[in-house]
Design a protein around this motif. Structure first.
Motif, mmCIF file in Angstrom:
data_model
loop_
_atom_site.group_PDB
_atom_site.id
_atom_site.type_symbol
_atom_site.label_atom_id
_atom_site.label_comp_id
_atom_site.label_asym_id
_atom_site.label_seq_id
_atom_site.Cartn_x
_atom_site.Cartn_y
_atom_site.Cartn_z
ATOM 1 N N ALA A 518 -0.436 0.229 -2.669
ATOM 2 C CA ALA A 518 0.427 -0.256 -1.620
ATOM 3 C C ALA A 518 1.734 -0.090 -1.926
ATOM 4 O O ALA A 518 2.712 0.558 -0.935
ATOM 5 C CB ALA A 518 0.077 -1.476 -0.941
ATOM 6 N N ILE A 519 2.442 -0.598 -3.093
ATOM 7 C CA ILE A 519 3.601 -0.699 -3.357
ATOM 8 C C ILE A 519 4.270 0.708 -3.699
ATOM 9 O O ILE A 519 5.452 1.201 -3.606
ATOM 10 C CB ILE A 519 3.936 -1.500 -4.771
ATOM 11 C CG1 ILE A 519 3.664 -2.971 -4.248
ATOM 12 C CG2 ILE A 519 5.184 -1.343 -5.286
ATOM 13 C CD1 ILE A 519 5.033 -3.568 -3.585
ATOM 14 N N THR A 520 3.297 1.479 -4.359
ATOM 15 C CA THR A 520 3.676 2.968 -4.796
ATOM 16 C C THR A 520 3.817 3.613 -3.455
ATOM 17 O O THR A 520 5.014 4.360 -3.507
ATOM 18 C CB THR A 520 2.448 3.634 -5.639
ATOM 19 O OG1 THR A 520 2.392 2.807 -6.747
ATOM 20 C CG2 THR A 520 3.266 5.012 -6.161
ATOM 21 N N ILE A 521 3.181 3.591 -2.559
ATOM 22 C CA ILE A 521 3.442 4.006 -1.169
ATOM 23 C C ILE A 521 4.643 3.596 -0.518
ATOM 24 O O ILE A 521 5.507 4.498 -0.037
ATOM 25 C CB ILE A 521 2.295 3.991 -0.274
ATOM 26 C CG1 ILE A 521 1.173 4.985 -0.525
ATOM 27 C CG2 ILE A 521 2.464 4.074 1.248
ATOM 28 C CD1 ILE A 521 -0.174 5.071 0.090
ATOM 29 N N GLN A 522 5.103 2.315 -0.671
ATOM 30 C CA GLN A 522 6.324 2.018 -0.407
ATOM 31 C C GLN A 522 7.550 2.803 -0.741
ATOM 32 O O GLN A 522 8.469 2.948 -0.263
ATOM 33 C CB GLN A 522 6.454 0.577 -0.407
ATOM 34 C CG GLN A 522 5.590 -0.598 0.379
ATOM 35 C CD GLN A 522 6.344 -0.831 1.896
ATOM 36 O OE1 GLN A 522 7.189 -0.172 2.100
ATOM 37 N NE2 GLN A 522 5.640 -1.662 2.358
ATOM 38 N N MET A 523 7.573 2.987 -2.361
ATOM 39 C CA MET A 523 8.594 3.471 -3.135
ATOM 40 C C MET A 523 8.374 4.835 -2.782
ATOM 41 O O MET A 523 9.441 5.339 -2.655
ATOM 42 C CB MET A 523 7.828 3.656 -4.463
ATOM 43 C CG MET A 523 8.387 2.260 -5.220
ATOM 44 S SD MET A 523 7.666 2.449 -6.963
ATOM 45 C CE MET A 523 7.603 0.955 -7.480
ATOM 46 N N GLN A 524 7.438 5.583 -2.359
ATOM 47 C CA GLN A 524 7.376 7.003 -1.800
ATOM 48 C C GLN A 524 8.084 7.085 -0.503
ATOM 49 O O GLN A 524 8.812 8.192 -0.110
ATOM 50 C CB GLN A 524 6.005 7.769 -2.006
ATOM 51 C CG GLN A 524 5.097 7.597 -3.082
ATOM 52 C CD GLN A 524 5.683 8.628 -4.256
ATOM 53 O OE1 GLN A 524 6.406 9.305 -3.828
ATOM 54 N NE2 GLN A 524 4.928 8.338 -5.415
ATOM 55 N N LEU A 525 7.676 6.060 0.367
ATOM 56 C CA LEU A 525 8.337 6.203 1.431
ATOM 57 C C LEU A 525 9.785 5.821 1.892
ATOM 58 O O LEU A 525 10.568 5.881 2.652
ATOM 59 C CB LEU A 525 7.367 5.321 2.476
ATOM 60 C CG LEU A 525 6.111 6.030 3.029
ATOM 61 C CD1 LEU A 525 5.326 4.936 3.641
ATOM 62 C CD2 LEU A 525 6.278 7.238 3.740
#
Length: 1656
Positions: A518-525
């Protein structure tokens, strides 16, 4: 003839009318059916060159003749000369260097290849270098990729643009290309394993099959090798060969035979490769003809690829055919078929087909657009197949998206016409449904790391399409963008509130939930969210529309959740009605991208002024908008208060990233903004009540609860601190465009100022702490020089930026991006600085910028009733000393809030008349409280706080606030300036400063008196110092003044000075006991390291003997190609203590078998117990035997013992030994004999141990104490070590004596004394034999076999060996004798004079022969340089052997005359020959050969280019000598000799003594006797290696402009050679410290499984 079939076609075409069409396709396929199976018949062991020759002759030559209708070579040459394409189009291989210009590139994906960069204007700009992962494309010539300089000089169309093809050639191409292309497509997508298309089956089918193994990313290299060995029963080498080919090409035939046998092999491979966690390997059985045609189809693709590079017309014809859809067919066009099948192709096929796309579609802009449309049409299918595939992204067709989506005009077109944003976002929603829970929210528990990382590729595509904002908005673009934005909001809706967590009470959570996805997707977004906001902000109507959509989505998420139960809160006459909710009890989520998107859009509305139009839509429910971000901030506070500690590490990690630079822009920062939006719209009292309620602090402020539970009190206090901090941020953090009118540069400057307030920082550290935009830029360079000064680095470390003094005033102690650690560090540093400047320690906030109109109401929070109540309550508790209810940090925050309120009021009063300023913070703060609890106003409370002892540190800050109250009061009253508290404070500070100055003066006077007293007491010492100084300063020619020779400073001959006799008492580092060094005592030893060395070689690249079984080490080559060096760290131990320590190490290593040892105990290695240097032996410390010379005796002997007489006696003794009898001589009566020294058994044991180690390491043989070569190796290491030290001292420009490090001094002293004593442990007749062989070089009368020519030996080694072995001539059978002191003095003198004359002869013969100059002129020119190194070595040797003090001038570095006097030589060495001419002239007869050169050159590391890109250029041109492919290599450069090697690749591994060694390791054995230094060019790292098992990484000597290295070229800044660091590497080599550095490095970074250095 080989092109007969094409000739026939031509003839038929010419004989018939133009309307007649010959069926080229049928003829073409017929020929392929005939030739291809024969050409590619041997797939197991293909002869590649033969296959290529046959294919060229039988197929490609005819095709080219048919196409060009004349000699193809002539035509192609014409086309080549005709011109080049404007686009470069080079496709990058993995590992190639790419360049991007930070000044001119439209975005970071625009890159240049090495050639284009070197020939472009960008090489003088701010560029970045990176290593390609493969599959990229050079953008040179693409005008849309560059702001300026789109073309390099190679591709400038001004010079030579591409020419047009003639109509006939184009007609031929149009006739030929469809058939060729159709064949390529049909064969690459062919799925039948046994059959071919009927048209290609012209011969009878044979039972000839291959078992073909395909590559996957699941099985490891070793697993595949193991499976092949077990299944096929093949050798390891064959299995490795197969596996390497499979990894490179994607598939490989591993068995040939009948269908049945291949099928059996397939099943065996599957069975052996399958296990519980892995599926079996992918294996197919293919008919030999199918395999042949598939292989040839790819070769045909490469041929087409080459053909298209010649002409744009060829490319256009190719593209037209690829895009043409068949009539009445549902089949997609050819290029779409290749794309759709891409995931099924093996690696080799993909590479060729992608290159075809690059060289055709991407080179023609119009067709690139058409290709992009096809790509988007099948985008969802392609991405889904990529996600389920297991190959790397770089070899997937989906990786081509970056080449299309980043082209601005193409991106606009795809958004308008193909609705690409919606397509991408819908793809995301379609590939992620498995992660949706019952509430339609994402939940990534138990996710697949590999699969999700593939999903990120889709997110990247969204970033690429948005990377360039449109300058012109059309209605169509607006509509399509909004549709894409709505689709994107659907993704954010699934993320809003995802992965909710609930506080664990009682029991700790058993398993930490997955949080990384979830945190990685936040970083990507993160950047995509910002880009969407920026796009929306380009157009006011669009922004409002997007805001409405986002607001609707947020409200939909907010109203749907949880209970509708209300709770009522009353305080200070204000009432709040809100939802019943508690963060500590109810579920809460840290993921709120929708709310944060709305906050971003709101700020942009404020910035554009369009916020006034918000009234256009339904009621703005601000309480609901604030609710979720507030919960998130409360969660962070409760985590800080350790209320969630039972929820494990996953929550702590999430909170860390929430506030970390990688995520905070779109998480934490936006939550603060949302609270500011709430404060600007809500009643300030209600806003604060909501905050109190969510922080669960209402009771803490309503009544004082005396609780005995300290944990609860601590919890409550931390929550109050966290709440106050958030309030400071809400009213004080205004550096956001839209919240106030600040620019991005000002924001970056403020970030940098606050980072540098903590500590000076390196450029990379600052860049890492700043958020990056979509172009990976932080804006650092634009502003850094305005706020900071750069301090350059030294020989180690890196350059740092220090904050300018004038920027210190911008420091805000409660800066919202500080972590707690950073906050306390910065506060401490700033207070310390102010103290040093004799200023008070108050750290008030700087004046914040003014809120923009939309946020102007936020300041009302400061002076509302609830805020005053909160501040007064906390101060009251501090005054009443209820220590458990307040903390100093709390008081600091209250003072900060008071400062903000006063600054705000002061600013408003200075801008407007007093009656217009409604912000009345002063009045509210100075008003009495209504209840008895709040009877005192804030001013009174502050006065009382000054006397609270716990708040002594805050006293200055309280005074500052009281002054501010005074200032605001005067501004309100417009009163005349009266002497204020401020003036009093100033006067007090002035008084303190004066007192401090007087105190300093007094101390300085005392120190001065002490200094004078010391000089008086030590007057003599000072006079001596001044004399020495004067002597150094006098600039006189050294040779012209006759030296007053100090007779006590002569080392050789009858006038030898006295030895330094000192009682040597040493302390053992292990047992700490002292012991005097004596012959009869137990041995004391020095830890030492013996290693082979090529540091002095004059012949780099000479093949070295790897094994010394047959080597004769008595004579050293004059080129010193390889010697044995002994070094020591200088630490002393008892021999017994060392033995116990070594045994303990052995025992310890047996018990820790799983840990990789950094030292090899079997070879005697260990770490020094004190300094942890790597050692492999010990040197025994031998006491010096002092001998005094009787001057009377010496004069008597001088009369008799001339050189001639001495030579007679020596020859007589030698003849006697040879005849096995000793003849007596009259002179020997004069020469007295002494008994030889007796050593204790312990010392003898250590003598043998060290000598054996030198023998073992130096010759690389097994230890053998009886080997006759042991004494030779002892003398050799002694001589070579002295030569190394002399070389080093000269290299560093240091004096010969007095400048050695303590470790070098101790080591050399012990080594020389050991070498002198070692003969006592060897048979004397053996020593005599060695001596006779050594003397035979100098004395022609000694007829010995194998005596080398005088020019083939190093004279210093002869000298050391002869001097140390000469006493063996005095040995008698019955008596153990050695020469008297007079005898020794003459022996040393005459031996030294003989060897010196031989060395001079060497220099004459090797340097003057054939040069046509007189001997005298030569001697003037060459003598000092040629002879000096030898004399310096001799001086060191005799000094450490005899311990006679050297002349003062040698300590001061003045050496010519001093050296000669110390060594009993005439200053003019010609006189030596003159004195001994009668004796020496016969000896000169035999010296007639020419060889070598003197003086020997001093070795340096190779010369490196200043600019690192030159090295990268060299590496890009490097071709592995043993490999024919152009796959990625790891070029490394040997810094010793400059050889470029292919590292970490199986192609260059060598078999040495039955062991596989990598290129670097095997090169090191030859170049550096196992020790070497390499530069890994593509990674910008230095590698030090020693032997086959040890090595370490070391920083490269290249630095960027900020004084930092860049390992891995991660930052990519231009790099330049740092000469000081390169010099440090040179000294590391010359001081023989490489092994030591490796050991230290490995010790500090011990890992269980180390790197396999053997295969480097």
């Amino acid at each position: 003839m080989h092109f007969s079939w094409c000739t026939e076609l031509h003839i038929v075409e010419m004989e018939n009318d133009p309307g007649f069409r010959v069926d080229f396709q049928a003829a073409f396929l017929q020929q392929l059916a005939m030739y291809v199976p024969n050409i590619y018949s041997a797939e197991m062991d293909p002869l590649l060159e033969k296959q290529e020759e046959m294919a060229q002759k039988q197929i490609f030559d005819p095709l080219e003749w048919y196409l060009f209708r004349e000699d193809p070579d002539v035509c192609l040459e014409k086309l080549r000369k005709c011109g080049v394409s404007q686009l470069c189009g080079k496709v990058f291989k993995s590992g190639e260097t790419t360049y991007s210009c930070r000044d001119c590139a439209i975005d970071p994906t625009c890159v240049l290849c090495m050639d284009c960069f070197q020939n472009s204007i960008h090489k003088n700009h701010r560029y970045k270098m990176h290593t390609s992962t493969g599959g990229g494309f050079c953008d040179c010539g693409d005008t849309e990729a560059w702001k300026t300089g789109p073309l390099c000089t190679n591709h400038d169309p001004g010079a030579n643009s591409e020419c047009q093809l003639n109509e006939e050639l184009m007609a031929q191409a149009k006739k030929m290309f469809p058939s060729v292309l159709k064949y390529i497509v049909d064969m690459t997508i062919w799925e039948e394993e046994k059959e071919l298309p009927p048209v290609l089956m012209t011969r009878e089918k044979t039972d000839h099959y291959y078992c073909v193994l395909f590559n996957d990313e699941h099985h490891s290299y070793d697993h595949v090798i193991y499976s092949l060995q077990r299944a096929l029963g093949c050798e390891l080498g064959e299995a490795q060969l197969h596996t390497t080919a499979i990894d490179k090409e994607g598939r490989r035939a591993v068995k040939e035979g009948s269908y049945v046998s291949c099928q059996e092999a397939k099943e065996e491979i599957k069975r052996h490769s399958e296990n519980v966690s892995q599926r079996p390997l992918h294996v197919e059985v293919l008919h030999a003809d199918v395999m042949a045609h598939q292989k040839f189809a790819l070769r045909l693709g490469s041929w087409l690829n080459k053909l298209m590079s010649y002409s744009s017309d060829f490319r256009q014809i190719f593209c037209q055919i690829c895009l043409k859809e068949e009539a009445d067919s549902e089949k997609p066009c050819l290029i779409s078929m290749l794309m759709l099948w891409d995931a099924k192709f093996h690696k080799g096929a993909r590479k060729i087909l992608h290159e075809l796309i690059f060289s055709s579609f991407f080179m023609e802009m119009e067709y690139k657009k058409l290709f992009a449309i096809e790509f988007v049409k099948y985008y969802k299918t392609l991405q889904k197949e990529y996600i389920s595939d297991d190959h790397e992204r770089s070899i997937s067709v989906t990786a081509l998206s970056v080449q299309m989506f980043t082209v601005p005009t193409l991106a606009r077109h795809l958004i308008e016409e193909q609705n690409v944003i919606t397509v991408i976002t819908e793809t995301l929603l379609e590939v992620l449904p498995e992660y949706l829970d019952k509430n339609d929210k994402f939940n990534f528990q138990g996710y697949s790391q590999d699969k999700l990382s593939r999903v990120y590729a889709v997110i990247y595509d969204l970033k690429y399409i948005l990377i360039t904002k449109p300058t012109v908005w059309t209605d169509r673009l607006r509509v399509q963008f909004l549709e894409g934005f709505r689709s994107f909001l659907r993704i954010l809706t699934c993320m809003q509130g995802m992965e909710e967590i609930q506080r664990q009470i009682g029991q700790h959570i058993e398993v930490d939930p997955d949080w990384e996805a979830a945190i990685t997707i936040q970083m990507q977004l993160k950047n995509i969210l910002l880009m969407f906001q920026e796009w929306c902000a380009c157009d006011e109507d669009l922004l409002l529309e997007a805001y409405k959509e986002c607001h609707t989505a947020v409200m939909r998420c907010s109203t749907s959740s949880h209970s509708r139960e209300k709770t009522v809160l009353q305080l200070c006459g204000h009432t709040l009605e809100s939802k019943r909710y508690r963060v500590s009890v109810d579920p809460v989520s840290i993921h709120l991208p929708l709310s944060r998107m709305l906050a971003g859009l709101h700020v942009r509305l404020s910035k554009t002024g369009a916020i006034s139009r918000l009234q256009e839509f339904e009621q703005f429910q601000v309480e609901l908008l604030v609710e979720y971000p507030l919960r998130c901030l409360v969660l962070v506070a409760q985590v800080a208060a350790e209320m969630w500690r039972r929820n494990g590490l996953s929550l702590i990690s999430q909170v860390f990233y929430y506030q970390d630079v990688k995520c905070r822009e779109e998480m934490y920062d936006k939550d603060i903004i949302m609270l500011q939006i709430g404060a600007s719209f809500m009643d300030p009292n209600l806003f604060l009540l909501l905050i109190l309620q969510r922080y669960e602090l209402v009771n803490a402020f309503k009544k004082i609860m005396p609780t005995k539970d300290q944990d609860l009190t601590k919890q409550c206090n931390i929550l109050i601190e966290e709440m106050l901090q958030v309030l400071i941020y809400v009213v004080g953090e205004r550096y956001v465009p839209g919240v106030s009118s600040v620019t991005k540069e000002e924001i970056t400057m403020r970030e940098i100022i606050h980072l540098l307030c903590i500590d000076p920082m390196a450029h990379s550290a600052i860049a890492k702490s700043l958020p990056e935009n979509e172009n990976n830029e932080t804006g650092l360079e634009k502003v850094i020089n305005k706020v900071a000064v750069f301090k350059k680095p030294g020989v180690s470390g890196h350059g740092v930026y220090e904050l300018k003094d004038e920027c210190m005033k911008e420091f805000n102690m409660f800066f919202y991006h500080y972590t707690k650690t950073q906050h306390s560090k910065a506060e401490h540093r700033q207070k310390k600085r102010r103290k040093q400047e004799n200023r008070d320690e108050a750290l008030p906030p700087p004046s914040p910028p003014e809120f923009s109109p939309a946020f102007s109401n936020v300041v009302k929070v400061l002076n509302c009733d609830i805020m005053m109540y909160i501040l007064r309550t906390i101060l009251q508790r501090a005054v009443q000393l209820e220590t458990h209810l307040w903390t100093e940090a709390m008081i600091q925050m209250v003072l900060h809030l008071l400062s903000l309120g006063l600054l705000e009021e002061k600013q408003q009063l200075e801008k407007a008349p007093e009656e217009e300023v409604t912000f009345d913070f002063y009045h509210k703060a100075s008003r009495m409280g209504s209840s008895a609890l709040n009877a005192l106003n804030i001013l009174m409370l502050l006065e009382k706080l000054k006397s609270v002892p716990q708040l002594e540190a805050q006293k200055d800050m309280i005074n500052w606030i009281l002054q501010m109250f005074d200032t605001v009061k005067r501004l309100r009253e417009k009163s005349s300036l009266t002497p204020s508290t401020q003036d009093k404070e100033k006067a007090e500070r002035k008084r303190k400063a004066e007192a401090a100055r007087l105190h300093r003066q007094k101390i300085m006077a005392q120190m001065s008196a002490l200094q004078r007293n010391f000089i008086e007491t030590h007057k003599l010492l000072y006079e001596h110092t001044q004399e020495t100084q004067g002597r150094e300063d006098s600039v006189m020619e050294e040779e012209s003044i006759p030296l007053a020779i100090d007779s006590s400073r002569i080392a050789l001959g009858p006038k030898r000075g006295p030895s330094i006799t000192e009682k040597e008492v040493l302390t053992c580092i292990l047992c700490q006991e002292e012991q005097e060094v004596r012959q009869e005592s137990a041995a004391m030893v020095l830890s030492a390291c013996v290693q082979k060395s090529t540091a002095l070689t004059q012949h780099r690249g000479k093949t070295l003997e790897l094994s010394g079984d047959t080597l004769d080490p008595l004579f050293m080559d004059p080129d010193l190609s390889c010697g044995t060096h002994t070094g020591s760290c200088g630490h002393v131990m008892h021999a017994a203590c060392w033995q116990k320590y070594f045994e303990a190490m052995q025992l310890n290593s047996r018990q820790r078998l799983h840990v990789e040892q950094i030292f090899d105990l079997e070879n005697g290695e260990y770490l020094c117990p004190l300094c942890k240097s790597l050692c492999n032996t010990v040197i025994p410390i031998i006491p010096l035997q002092t001998q005094k010379i009787n001057s009377e005796d010496s004069e008597a002997v001088a009369q008799i013992l001339t050189l001639a007489r001495w030579l007679e006696i020596v020859m007589a003794r030698i003849s006697g030994y040879i005849a096995n009898t000793v003849t007596s001589s009259s002179t020997e009566v004069v020469l007295a004999f002494l008994h030889r020294a007796k050593y204790s058994n312990s010392i003898k044991e250590m003598l043998v141990l060290f000598a054996t180690t030198v023998y073992r390491v130096g010759l690389k043989v097994a230890p053998n104490e009886a080997d006759p070569r042991i004494p030779m190796m002892t003398w050799s290491t002694c001589a070579f070590t002295i030569q190394c030290i002399e070389n080093l001292l000269e290299d560093e420009g240091k004096p010969l004596f007095g400048s050695l490090q303590n470790r070098q001094h101790s080591g050399l002293k012990a080594l020389v004394q050991f070498a002198a004593a070692q003969r006592t442990t060897s048979p004397q007749n053996l020593i005599q034999k060695h001596l006779v062989r050594l003397l035979a070089v100098l004395l022609p009368n000694l007829k010995m076999e194998d005596t080398p020519c005088i020019l083939d030996v190093d004279m210093f080694h002869i000298l050391v060996g002869a001097v140390l072995s000469f006493t063996s001539l005095y040995w008698e059978d019955a008596v153990d004798l050695q020469p008297s002191s007079i005898s020794s003095a003459y022996n040393h003198l005459y031996l030294f004079h003989l060897v010196t004359m031989a060395h001079i002869t060497q220099i004459l013969l090797t340097s003057a022969t054939g040069k046509g100059i007189s001997t005298f002129r030569f001697f003037q020119a060459f003598y000092p340089k040629g002879i000096t190194p030898y004399l310096r070595c001799a001086a060191l040797f005799f000094h450490y052997m005899l311990r006679v003090s050297p002349p003062e001038d040698l300590l001061l570095g003045k050496q010519k005359r001093a050296l000669c006097s110390y060594l009993s030589l005439p200053t003019n060495l010609f006189l030596l020959f003159e004195e001994y001419w009668g004796t020496v002239s016969p000896l000169l007869q035999r010296y007639l050969m020419e060889m070598g050169e003197y003086p020997r050159k001093r070795n340096n590391l190779i010369e490196l280019p200043e600019d690192y890109s030159c090295l990268l250029n060299q590496a890009s041109q490097f071709r592995c000598p043993r490999s024919f492919d152009d796959e990625r290599k790891h070029p490394v450069l040997c810094l010793f000799c400059g050889t470029m090697l292919c590292s970490q690749n199986t192609c260059c591994q060598e078999l040495v003594n039955g062991e596989e060694l990598g290129a670097c390791t095997s090169h090191a054995l030859q170049c550096g006797a196992g020790v070497c230094m390499f530069l890994k060019i593509r990674e910008c790292k230095v590698v030090l290696i020693e032997g086959k098992t040890r090595g370490c990484l070391y920083p490269a000597p290249y630095l960027d402009e900020y004084g930092e290295t860049d390992p891995g070229l991660k930052r990519g800044n231009p790099l330049h050679l740092c000469h000081e660091r390169y010099r440090k590497l040179h000294l590391l080599w010359q001081q023989h410290c490489i092994i030591e550095e490796i050991a230290r490095s490995q010790e500090t970074s011990q890992i269980i499984f180390g790197f396999n250095w053997q295969l480097l």
